[in-house]
Design an enzyme around this catalytic site. Structure first.
Site, PDB file in Angstrom:
ATOM      1  N   GLU A 152       0.834  -1.211   0.000  1.00  0.00           N
ATOM      2  CA  GLU A 152       0.000   0.000   0.000  1.00  0.00           C
ATOM      3  C   GLU A 152       0.866   1.258   0.000  1.00  0.00           C
ATOM      4  O   GLU A 152       0.507   2.269  -0.607  1.00  0.00           O
ATOM      5  CB  GLU A 152      -0.941   0.002   1.210  1.00  0.00           C
ATOM      6  CG  GLU A 152      -1.891  -1.195   1.273  1.00  0.00           C
ATOM      7  CD  GLU A 152      -2.702  -1.400   0.002  1.00  0.00           C
ATOM      8  OE1 GLU A 152      -3.064  -0.413  -0.648  1.00  0.00           O
ATOM      9  OE2 GLU A 152      -2.967  -2.580  -0.336  1.00  0.00           O
ATOM     10  N   GLU A 155      -0.875  -1.845  -9.658  1.00  0.00           N
ATOM     11  CA  GLU A 155      -0.878  -3.068  -8.845  1.00  0.00           C
ATOM     12  C   GLU A 155       0.368  -3.929  -9.022  1.00  0.00           C
ATOM     13  O   GLU A 155       0.895  -4.465  -8.057  1.00  0.00           O
ATOM     14  CB  GLU A 155      -2.148  -3.873  -9.124  1.00  0.00           C
ATOM     15  CG  GLU A 155      -3.434  -3.143  -8.739  1.00  0.00           C
ATOM     16  CD  GLU A 155      -3.443  -2.671  -7.291  1.00  0.00           C
ATOM     17  OE1 GLU A 155      -2.629  -3.155  -6.488  1.00  0.00           O
ATOM     18  OE2 GLU A 155      -4.266  -1.782  -6.980  1.00  0.00           O
TER      19      GLU A 155
HETATM   20 ZN   LIG Z   1      -2.674  -2.506  -4.600  1.00  0.00          ZN
END
Ligand SMILES: [Zn+2]
Length: 878
Positions: A324, A346
């Protein structure tokens, strides 16, 4: 050539490189999306007043707009909001059309307005959601008893529009100034520090400082009876927030946050630009974690650590935070222009997190442990139905479906690692820094990343990398060795797409960055571009790895002689080379391109080696066969064989950790002991029961990390008395981690009647409302012994059980239901169930999920006779 000359030559070379870009660098006007680009938001001031008991809120909003041309209409996103008193530049508008279906509001002005700055003002009302989408209420059990509720937000991908009218596409970056009125005793957290707080009676109105320019999906607001652990490091205030009574469990997270942020400031060459970074633990009902800029929300299980937490829990916290926090750059500082490029967020965050977790916790051997994550991508990527990392998202309402964790996260992470190894870590980092500097506070496409990396490496990175992000699947590299009279080896290398089923006529082709190790030499980097490409590779009697250190995202098939050499030397190979060979040989068996015996020969070659990740792979594969053999005449013989393969390493490691043992060895011990117990080793079962009895008397008698292993064995073989004892302990446990382990363990019971009991407990209100993921974990465990019962239990409550996944629930249904429940119900019934539950446009995801279910079903039909035949042949030779 001198170093200086090389530098100059290289600088010229870069000017000549014209990257072969399949897509263009980010351009706001060309960015995909549904909203017109003629009106753009510059700044939002949003004030909300939630009414928690009524589950509604009211709001007012002022948006400063830039009209890029004269226009009479303004279009933006809303969902489930009622708009009132809509004005532009103070003048009531002529018409407001609020289309909930399209999630669009169209405002017609009283008269067309000129290009330039204008102001939209409005008031509105909306709904506080009970699922994590937009502004939501999260109920939880308070420490010391009773229930309470907190408010939080989850905007990604498209739910900011549920809390305030906005241009809810990632290319529309703007500044946000949020105000909220909540009970005066509550704490409040937003993206930015609190600028002003005014108490009036029982309420407090809190205004946060204005955010930097960012997309709407990163807006965050949390409020409730929260407590903070805090510290300051450099220019940044760090806070870890939890519901009252749990704040002390955030100590590790606070230390992690400071360490990781300092490392990332250095790596990205761009300091974290906000004055504070909060990490917020949302009680269990909220799934996963969300990288809101400056205010990251986490499921409490992946942020807080109690005294009962294991090393596995601590690893989960570190790795999740590292992910994160990487998004604070990849995603927040630089945002993909459209959801097609979600992988820029991501994959990057996943790769960066693994790199950071490995760097700061060398004893965890994190990259080796990540091999399982890579395999989790390679398996579905080996079906013809797989999709590329970059997938076109036609409509942001489908964006949630692009969050395919195996491809978007795991494959992307593996491809970036391969690219980093090929370019060199320093060059790669330089490219990332260039990309960050070029695109900070803005948006990017994949082409922008290739531009940064190409400039740093003086290579056309896009030409090499695009095949990996724009094509589905992965290559199988064939290695054929020839020996000359002196025993020197030359290998001929070719590639084709690796598929578990079919594949005739597939012409996919990649530029494959190989790492080739002959014997103990340092690996050579080779870019495979031609069929039949030849390279020198050491001496013929030396083992050969064409995926040294398991860095590559491809499979390797060696010719028989080279495989034989590798098998004989298997016990002495470097750990990561071994894991790559095991993975590949197992996959070749699954694809019917190699006999089961060729894989089992490698497994048997391990003997007493303590290579944790390799053993993990072997335990998984033997576990697949043992599971498929259950209920067949050959089961007991196979279980005995599987025990014999892993017993030597279990004997070597013993039951108790040595003082200086690394976590991966401890993990290996737990894996082999657990499987010995599951596969029926009487001595291991007896010892597990003895240790469980000691645990019942004294909860500290078994270390938290050993508890899952002991409890799994005891739970599987439990009789009624033991089952009830597990249940009593679970109900009485005051430690969240321990309680979850006990419940999961009792769900693993083999006895049919007790399985029924476990299914009832999984849905019973004795499990607190925020613990839906524990319920799912119990059903997942129950499935192993009672597939139909687990399915029926899940199916009866599917909507409730999937509620924490919010808008990711359809993806879960399409892909995870078939993967989990492949042996629970006939596959045609499963397919019909999924089609009835998910939107029709998710056909590709359904196909992918069903491919996995069908594959597991077919695999069982093939593995069982193959394993039986192997053991029969082995018996006749013995
Ligand atoms: Zn992520």
């Amino acid at each position: 050539m001198t170093r200086t000359m090389g530098f100059i030559a290289a600088a010229f070379a870069v000017a000549l490189v014209q990257p072969a870009l399949a897509e263009a660098p980010f351009d706001f006007d060309k960015a995909y999306g549904r909203l017109p680009k003629n009106v753009v938001p510059v700044d939002y001031s949003i004030a909300i007043v939630p009414d928690v008991s009524a589950k509604t809120f009211t709001g007012t909003e002022t948006v400063s707009l830039q009209f890029r041309e004269a226009t009479g209409t303004v279009v933006f996103n809303t969902l489930n909001l009622t708009l009132k008193n809509v004005r532009v530049d103070g003048t009531p508008v002529k018409d407001v059309k609020n289309d909930n279906e399209a999630q669009l509001a169209t405002v017609t002005l009283a008269a067309p307005a000129a290009a330039g700055t204008h102001t939209l003002t409005l008031s509105y009302s909306g709904v506080i959601e009970s699922r994590p989408q937009g502004l939501f209420a999260q109920p939880y059990g308070k420490v010391g008893g009773g229930e309470a509720v907190l408010l939080s937000t989850q905007m990604e991908s498209t739910d900011a529009r549920r809390m305030f009218p906005c241009w809810d596409e990632p290319a529309f970056r703007a500044t946000f100034k949020l105000t909220a009125t909540v009970p005066a005793e509550w704490q409040t957290i937003g993206n930015m520090p609190v600028a002003k707080r005014v108490v009036h009676g029982k309420l407090a109105t809190v205004t946060f400082e204005r955010s930097p320019k960012m997309p709407s999906y990163l807006v965050e607001f949390t409020a409730g009876d929260l407590r903070e652990l805090k510290d300051t490091s450099g220019k940044v205030h760090f806070g870890v927030w939890a519901v009252a009574g749990h704040e002390a469990d955030g100590a590790a997270a606070l230390a992690n946050a400071k360490q990781i942020l300092a490392d990332y400031n250095e790596y990205f060459g761009y300091d974290f630009p906000l004055p504070k970074l909060d990490s917020i633990a949302i009680p269990g009902g909220f799934g996963g974690a969300m990288e809101n800029w400056g205010a990251i929300t986490y499921n409490d299980a992946v942020l807080l650590l109690s005294s009962g937490s294991s090393i596995g829990n601590a690893q989960g916290v570190y790795a999740t935070m590292a992910h994160e926090m990487a998004h604070q750059w990849n995603g927040d500082l630089v945002t993909m222009g459209w959801w097609d490029d979600l992988w820029l967020n991501e994959s990057f965050a996943s790769w960066m997190a693994a790199k950071e977790t490995d760097r700061r916790n060398p004893g965890w051997k994190w990259w080796e442990a990540q091999d399982a994550a890579k395999e989790a991508a390679m398996a579905p990527d080996s079906y013809a139905s797989s999709h590329a990392i970059q997938v076109h998202v036609t409509d942001e309402l489908q964006a949630a479906n692009a969050f395919d964790p195996t491809i978007t996260y795991n494959k992307g992470q593996a491809v970036l690692r391969m690219l980093e190894a090929y370019l060199g870590p320093d060059v790669f980092r330089d490219g990332v820094r260039r990309y960050m500097r070029a695109r900070a506070f803005g948006n990017a496409t994949t082409a922008d990343l290739w531009i940064g990396l190409s400039a740093a490496s003086k290579q056309d990175v896009g030409a090499i990398a695009a095949g990996w992000t724009e094509q589905a699947g992965l290559p199988l590299v064939s290695v054929a060795a020839e020996c000359d009279a002196q025993g020197k080896r030359t290998v001929s290398l070719s590639q084709k797409r690796f598929l578990l089923e079919g594949g005739a006529g597939d012409t996919s082709h990649w530029s494959v960055p190989l790492q080739i190790r002959a014997g103990a030499a340092t690996p050579a980097t080779v870019l495979l571009t031609q069929q039949g490409q030849r390279i020198a590779a050491g001496a013929c009697q030396e083992p050969l790895s064409a995926n040294a250190d398991a860095i590559g995202y491809y499979r390797v098939q060696y010719d028989a002689a080279t495989l034989g050499t590798n098998t004989r030397a298997f016990g002495t190979l470097p750990d990561a080379d071994r894991i790559a060979m095991l993975d590949d040989q197992w996959a070749l068996v699954q694809a019917r391109s190699a006999p089961l015996a060729s894989y089992l020969a490698l497994a048997e070659g391990m003997r007493t080696s303590v290579d944790s990740s390799a053993w993990q792979q072997i335990n998984n594969s033997l576990g697949v066969i043992e599971y498929d053999e259950r209920g067949t005449p050959g089961h007991d013989a196979f279980a005995a064989y599987a025990r014999s393969v892993i017993k030597p390493v279990a004997d070597r490691l013993g039951w108790d950790a040595k003082a200086d043992e690394t976590p991966d060895l401890q993990n290996l011990r737990r894996t082999v002991l657990q499987n010995l117990g599951v596969w029926g080793d009487a001595g291991v079962i007896a010892e597990a029961r003895r240790r469980f009895a000691a645990f019942v008397k004294d909860r500290s008698a078994v270390a938290p990390d050993d508890q899952p292993m002991i409890l799994t064995i005891v739970g599987l073989h439990a009789d009624k008395a033991t089952f009830e004892q597990l249940h009593r302990l679970a109900k009485a446990s005051t430690d969240d981690s321990e309680r979850r382990r006990l419940y999961v363990a009792l769900a693993g019971v083999r006895d049919a009647g007790l399985g029924e009991e476990a299914a009832k407990i999984a849905l019973d209100p004795e499990i607190p409302p925020q613990e839906i993921q524990l319920r799912l974990g119990m059903l997942g465990t129950l499935r192993a012994e009672h597939p139909q019962l687990a399915w029926n239990t899940f199916n009866n409550k599917a909507a409730e059980l999937l509620s924490p996944f919010g808008n990711l629930a359809p993806l879960f249904e399409a892909q995870f239901v078939p993967t989990f429940f492949w042996n629970s119900l006939p596959l045609n019934e499963m397919e019909a169930w999924i089609k009835a539950h998910v939107p029709a446009e998710m056909g590709p995801q359904i196909q992918k999920g069903m491919d996995s279910a069908r594959f597991q079903y077919t695999q069982k039909q093939e593995l069982v006779p193959a394993a039986d035949a192997y053991l029969a042949a082995r018996g006749s030779h013995a």
